[in-house]
Design an enzyme around this catalytic site. Structure first.
Site, PDB file in Angstrom:
ATOM      1  N   PHE A  41     -51.242  47.550 -45.512  1.00  0.00           N
ATOM      2  CA  PHE A  41     -50.451  46.394 -45.072  1.00  0.00           C
ATOM      3  C   PHE A  41     -51.252  45.091 -45.093  1.00  0.00           C
ATOM      4  O   PHE A  41     -50.684  44.022 -44.909  1.00  0.00           O
ATOM      5  CB  PHE A  41     -49.943  46.609 -43.644  1.00  0.00           C
ATOM      6  CG  PHE A  41     -48.609  47.281 -43.536  1.00  0.00           C
ATOM      7  CD1 PHE A  41     -47.437  46.545 -43.557  1.00  0.00           C
ATOM      8  CD2 PHE A  41     -48.519  48.662 -43.405  1.00  0.00           C
ATOM      9  CE1 PHE A  41     -46.200  47.160 -43.437  1.00  0.00           C
ATOM     10  CE2 PHE A  41     -47.289  49.292 -43.277  1.00  0.00           C
ATOM     11  CZ  PHE A  41     -46.128  48.547 -43.297  1.00  0.00           C
ATOM     12  N   GLU A  97     -44.402  40.440 -35.608  1.00  0.00           N
ATOM     13  CA  GLU A  97     -44.869  41.225 -36.751  1.00  0.00           C
ATOM     14  C   GLU A  97     -43.913  41.027 -37.912  1.00  0.00           C
ATOM     15  O   GLU A  97     -42.698  41.058 -37.726  1.00  0.00           O
ATOM     16  CB  GLU A  97     -44.932  42.732 -36.443  1.00  0.00           C
ATOM     17  CG  GLU A  97     -46.044  43.171 -35.519  1.00  0.00           C
ATOM     18  CD  GLU A  97     -46.050  44.686 -35.302  1.00  0.00           C
ATOM     19  OE1 GLU A  97     -45.533  45.426 -36.180  1.00  0.00           O
ATOM     20  OE2 GLU A  97     -46.571  45.129 -34.261  1.00  0.00           O
ATOM     21  N   TYR A 123     -39.104  43.919 -40.149  1.00  0.00           N
ATOM     22  CA  TYR A 123     -39.603  44.271 -41.474  1.00  0.00           C
ATOM     23  C   TYR A 123     -38.493  44.391 -42.513  1.00  0.00           C
ATOM     24  O   TYR A 123     -38.659  43.970 -43.647  1.00  0.00           O
ATOM     25  CB  TYR A 123     -40.367  45.603 -41.415  1.00  0.00           C
ATOM     26  CG  TYR A 123     -41.682  45.522 -40.688  1.00  0.00           C
ATOM     27  CD1 TYR A 123     -42.867  45.268 -41.375  1.00  0.00           C
ATOM     28  CD2 TYR A 123     -41.753  45.687 -39.310  1.00  0.00           C
ATOM     29  CE1 TYR A 123     -44.081  45.190 -40.707  1.00  0.00           C
ATOM     30  CE2 TYR A 123     -42.957  45.604 -38.631  1.00  0.00           C
ATOM     31  CZ  TYR A 123     -44.122  45.359 -39.337  1.00  0.00           C
ATOM     32  OH  TYR A 123     -45.323  45.264 -38.670  1.00  0.00           O
ATOM     33  N   GLU A 182     -52.353  53.493 -40.286  1.00  0.00           N
ATOM     34  CA  GLU A 182     -50.941  53.205 -40.024  1.00  0.00           C
ATOM     35  C   GLU A 182     -50.191  54.416 -39.474  1.00  0.00           C
ATOM     36  O   GLU A 182     -49.339  55.012 -40.123  1.00  0.00           O
ATOM     37  CB  GLU A 182     -50.269  52.696 -41.309  1.00  0.00           C
ATOM     38  CG  GLU A 182     -50.624  51.263 -41.665  1.00  0.00           C
ATOM     39  CD  GLU A 182     -50.045  50.245 -40.685  1.00  0.00           C
ATOM     40  OE1 GLU A 182     -49.108  50.601 -39.943  1.00  0.00           O
ATOM     41  OE2 GLU A 182     -50.530  49.106 -40.664  1.00  0.00           O
ATOM     42  N   TRP A 183     -50.530  54.785 -38.249  1.00  0.00           N
ATOM     43  CA  TRP A 183     -49.803  55.802 -37.492  1.00  0.00           C
ATOM     44  C   TRP A 183     -49.546  57.068 -38.316  1.00  0.00           C
ATOM     45  O   TRP A 183     -50.472  57.664 -38.810  1.00  0.00           O
ATOM     46  CB  TRP A 183     -48.503  55.209 -36.925  1.00  0.00           C
ATOM     47  CG  TRP A 183     -48.746  53.970 -36.116  1.00  0.00           C
ATOM     48  CD1 TRP A 183     -48.362  52.694 -36.428  1.00  0.00           C
ATOM     49  CD2 TRP A 183     -49.458  53.851 -34.859  1.00  0.00           C
ATOM     50  NE1 TRP A 183     -48.780  51.800 -35.454  1.00  0.00           N
ATOM     51  CE2 TRP A 183     -49.459  52.487 -34.480  1.00  0.00           C
ATOM     52  CE3 TRP A 183     -50.089  54.773 -34.010  1.00  0.00           C
ATOM     53  CZ2 TRP A 183     -50.052  52.020 -33.309  1.00  0.00           C
ATOM     54  CZ3 TRP A 183     -50.691  54.304 -32.836  1.00  0.00           C
ATOM     55  CH2 TRP A 183     -50.659  52.949 -32.506  1.00  0.00           C
ATOM     56  N   HIS A 189     -49.682  48.896 -26.583  1.00  0.00           N
ATOM     57  CA  HIS A 189     -49.279  49.144 -27.969  1.00  0.00           C
ATOM     58  C   HIS A 189     -49.440  50.640 -28.251  1.00  0.00           C
ATOM     59  O   HIS A 189     -50.253  51.058 -29.066  1.00  0.00           O
ATOM     60  CB  HIS A 189     -50.113  48.301 -28.938  1.00  0.00           C
ATOM     61  CG  HIS A 189     -49.489  48.133 -30.284  1.00  0.00           C
ATOM     62  ND1 HIS A 189     -49.312  46.890 -30.880  1.00  0.00           N
ATOM     63  CD2 HIS A 189     -48.999  49.027 -31.167  1.00  0.00           C
ATOM     64  CE1 HIS A 189     -48.754  47.048 -32.068  1.00  0.00           C
ATOM     65  NE2 HIS A 189     -48.559  48.345 -32.269  1.00  0.00           N
ATOM     66  N   GLU A 191     -42.759  47.239 -29.099  1.00  0.00           N
ATOM     67  CA  GLU A 191     -41.745  48.137 -29.646  1.00  0.00           C
ATOM     68  C   GLU A 191     -41.389  49.301 -28.713  1.00  0.00           C
ATOM     69  O   GLU A 191     -41.570  50.473 -29.055  1.00  0.00           O
ATOM     70  CB  GLU A 191     -42.175  48.664 -31.021  1.00  0.00           C
ATOM     71  CG  GLU A 191     -42.375  47.559 -32.036  1.00  0.00           C
ATOM     72  CD  GLU A 191     -42.659  48.078 -33.444  1.00  0.00           C
ATOM     73  OE1 GLU A 191     -42.749  49.313 -33.624  1.00  0.00           O
ATOM     74  OE2 GLU A 191     -42.789  47.257 -34.367  1.00  0.00           O
ATOM     75  N   GLN A 231     -55.195  51.029 -33.877  1.00  0.00           N
ATOM     76  CA  GLN A 231     -55.226  50.931 -35.333  1.00  0.00           C
ATOM     77  C   GLN A 231     -56.434  50.176 -35.863  1.00  0.00           C
ATOM     78  O   GLN A 231     -56.789  50.327 -37.028  1.00  0.00           O
ATOM     79  CB  GLN A 231     -53.952  50.251 -35.831  1.00  0.00           C
ATOM     80  CG  GLN A 231     -52.695  51.065 -35.616  1.00  0.00           C
ATOM     81  CD  GLN A 231     -51.457  50.295 -36.011  1.00  0.00           C
ATOM     82  OE1 GLN A 231     -50.906  49.558 -35.200  1.00  0.00           O
ATOM     83  NE2 GLN A 231     -51.024  50.442 -37.242  1.00  0.00           N
ATOM     84  N   TRP A 237     -48.283  41.022 -40.261  1.00  0.00           N
ATOM     85  CA  TRP A 237     -48.862  42.365 -40.170  1.00  0.00           C
ATOM     86  C   TRP A 237     -49.268  42.762 -41.582  1.00  0.00           C
ATOM     87  O   TRP A 237     -48.435  43.037 -42.399  1.00  0.00           O
ATOM     88  CB  TRP A 237     -47.864  43.387 -39.604  1.00  0.00           C
ATOM     89  CG  TRP A 237     -48.583  44.682 -39.342  1.00  0.00           C
ATOM     90  CD1 TRP A 237     -48.819  45.691 -40.239  1.00  0.00           C
ATOM     91  CD2 TRP A 237     -49.203  45.071 -38.111  1.00  0.00           C
ATOM     92  NE1 TRP A 237     -49.545  46.682 -39.644  1.00  0.00           N
ATOM     93  CE2 TRP A 237     -49.798  46.333 -38.337  1.00  0.00           C
ATOM     94  CE3 TRP A 237     -49.320  44.484 -36.860  1.00  0.00           C
ATOM     95  CZ2 TRP A 237     -50.493  47.014 -37.343  1.00  0.00           C
ATOM     96  CZ3 TRP A 237     -50.010  45.171 -35.883  1.00  0.00           C
ATOM     97  CH2 TRP A 237     -50.587  46.422 -36.122  1.00  0.00           C
TER      98      TRP A 237
END
EC number: 3.2.1.21
Length: 535
Positions: free
Chosen positions: A479, A413, A340, A470-471, A151, A197, A49, A463
């Site tokens: 963010f 995060e 989150y 962002e993916w 990641h 994750e 990222q 984060w």
């Protein structure tokens, strides 16, 4: 009576977390003084990222390079991270920003395919040189590196060779990669995170197929050409657990005595609040926790998968053998939690979803929602999945303490996004009061979990430092606490939230009013200060 008392003792932590309400904390001010001495504040990122430079330094391709090129329609704006925010070339400037914010640490990830372009074989000296430079530059500014080994960016070569995480072969290759990183960087890196994750990797990559490598079987392979959504996520998660344990024990055997570092893993964890007070919804909320956080925490703490998973998944859930039990149980020094948002959870009585989808996500027999009775659980951020629910982080911290014995935890995060659109001018984007309120209230609840509930939480990573790729959302959300001007040389410009963090980390309490923190005219003038200067 004796057996009844044992049952009460077993169920007591569950009762406390789900049935005893915690005060919802909100504070007009927060500062470093609200946290214990030594509490770590940092920002977080990932290689894919942030770095860019995907074809430089002899880097090999990753599954995300392939995914964004071959399946661009799965990225909202059809973009990729070939350049993203170009931290590969600009890390010195970004470290200056961290120093200016008074941050203690920086969490970044190493790209496996920068170290081993083919996944295995010869080490790439250019990759080692880059990460040595990054680590040394951080330490020179007094910022501690927290390094993630994986990641999401598996070398494409391993995906081609044996289907990556679906093969047990990956365990040895990951262990060798981890050993190489420990040897090259461990004299300076004292906090390692093996995986980021793994739940997200397993579900999004192999159940829904919305992320790399894009495998699923939903609706008869309508969305993906390959995969089996009811089976593959469990195989992947199992192999990740074995890989984590292998890396942990490799460190203990070969490096711990001399380097004195710590090994952890970062797990994504929502809090699930029962939709109602009825027992079936309370049970559903607990199952949702089991199938999320518990999928990995239970093996690490207890040596086996949660009972609810074994009951509902049955033979599709790989067995943890007695030998694996010895390897996996206790294989961590600390736990990272990426948190989150919070969702409501209710029991799925009909199981129609399971009948239709035949996938891992429906195995828990739980239906989740951000709404109850038409009312949102919290204000929405930029993305539809992210509602702002500060009290959830406190309940989650207490749950980890009560269910898992209060292990050392870092919040690796936490943050919120806002929409990125050509119709939103820079002045509005820089005045991010909502983000200030988000971090103020989440930090206030985290502080209460530490001070009032005695949760062993030792750090908090925002984060993120910068807006970035962002993916699946691509560049459609932001963010960062620094605005990245994608049209103007990727200039970094401080948002109000950056100055807010600078204030609270300097030891002062701060309000959430951005007008008292930084004038937008000043931010505009500072653009030149943060422009990239080639070194």
């Amino acid at each position: 009576m004796e057996s009844l008392m044992r049952l009460v003792l077993v169920l007591f932590p569950f009762f406390v977390v789900f049935f005893v309400p915690l005060d919802h904390v909100s504070s007009e001010s927060i500062s470093r003084a609200n946290f214990p001495d030594g509490f770590v504040f940092g920002t977080a990122s990932s290689a894919y990222q942030f770095e860019g430079a995907v074809k430089e330094g002899n880097k090999g391709e990753s599954i995300w390079d392939t995914f964004t090129k071959e399946k661009p329609g799965k990225i909202l704006d059809f973009s990729n991270a070939d350049t993203t925010v170009d931290q590969y070339h600009r890390f010195h400037n970004d470290i200056d920003l961290m120093k200016d914010l008074r941050m203690d640490a920086y969490r970044f990830s190493i790209s496996w395919s920068r170290i081993f372009p083919n996944g295995t074989g010869e080490v790439n000296p250019d990759g080692v040189k880059y990460y040595n430079s990054l680590i040394d530059a951080l330490l020179a500014k007094g910022i501690k590196p927290y390094v993630t080994l994986y990641h999401w960016d598996l070398p494409q070569a391993l995906e081609d060779r044996y289907e990556g995480w679906l093969s047990r072969e990956v365990v040895d290759d990951f262990e060798h990669y981890a050993f190489t990183c420990f040897k090259a960087f461990g004299d300076r890196v004292k906090y390692w995170i093996t995986f980021n994750e793994p739940h997200g990797v397993s579900i999004q990559g192999y159940d829904t197929g919305i992320q790399a490598p894009g495998r699923c079987s939903l609706l008869g392979h309508w969305f993906c050409k390959k995969g089996k959504s009811s089976v593959e996520p469990y195989i992947v998660a199992h192999n990740i657990l074995l890989s984590h344990a292998a890396a942990y024990h490799t460190y203990q055997r070969n490096f711990k005595e001399k380097q004195r570092g710590q090994i952890g893993i970062s797990l994504d964890a929502k809090w699930y609040e029962p939709m109602s007070d009825c027992d079936e919804d309370k049970d559903a909320a607990r199952r949702a926790m089991d199938f999320g956080l518990g999928w990995f925490m239970d093996p690490l703490i207890n040596g086996d998968y949660p009972a609810s998973m074994k009951s509902l998944v049955e033979e599709r859930l790989p067995k943890i053998t007695p030998e694996m039990y010895k390897t996996i149980k206790g294989a961590f020094d600390y736990v990272g939690i990426n948190h989150y948002t919070t969702l409501y959870a209710r029991n799925d009585r009909t199981r129609i979803r399971k009948l239709i989808l035949q996938d891992a996500s429906s195995d828990s027999a739980v239906i989740t929602s951000s709404f109850r009775g038409g009312v949102a659980i919290g204000e929405r951020a930029g993305s539809s999945w992210l509602h702002i629910v500060p009290w959830g982080i406190r309940k989650l911290a207490v749950y980890v303490k009560d269910i898992y014995g209060n292990p050392p935890v870092f919040i690796t995060e936490n943050g919120m996004d806002e929409k990125n659109s050509p119709f939103i001018d820079m002045e509005k984007a820089l005045k991010d009061d909502k983000r200030i309120g988000f971090h103020r209230d989440y930090l206030s609840n985290l502080s209460a979990a530490i001070r009032n509930d005695e949760c062993d939480v030792r750090g908090y990573f925002v984060w993120s430092l910068l807006d970035n790729w962002e993916w699946n959302s691509g560049y459609t959300v932001r963010f960062g606490i620094y605005y990245v001007d994608y049209k103007n040389n990727l200039t970094r410009i401080p948002k109000a939230s950056a100055r807010w963090f600078q204030t609270i980390l300097s030891g002062s309490s701060s309000t959430s009013d951005s007008s008292k923190l930084i004038l937008l005219e000043e931010a505009t003038e500072q653009q030149q200060e943060y422009k990239f200067q080639e070194k």
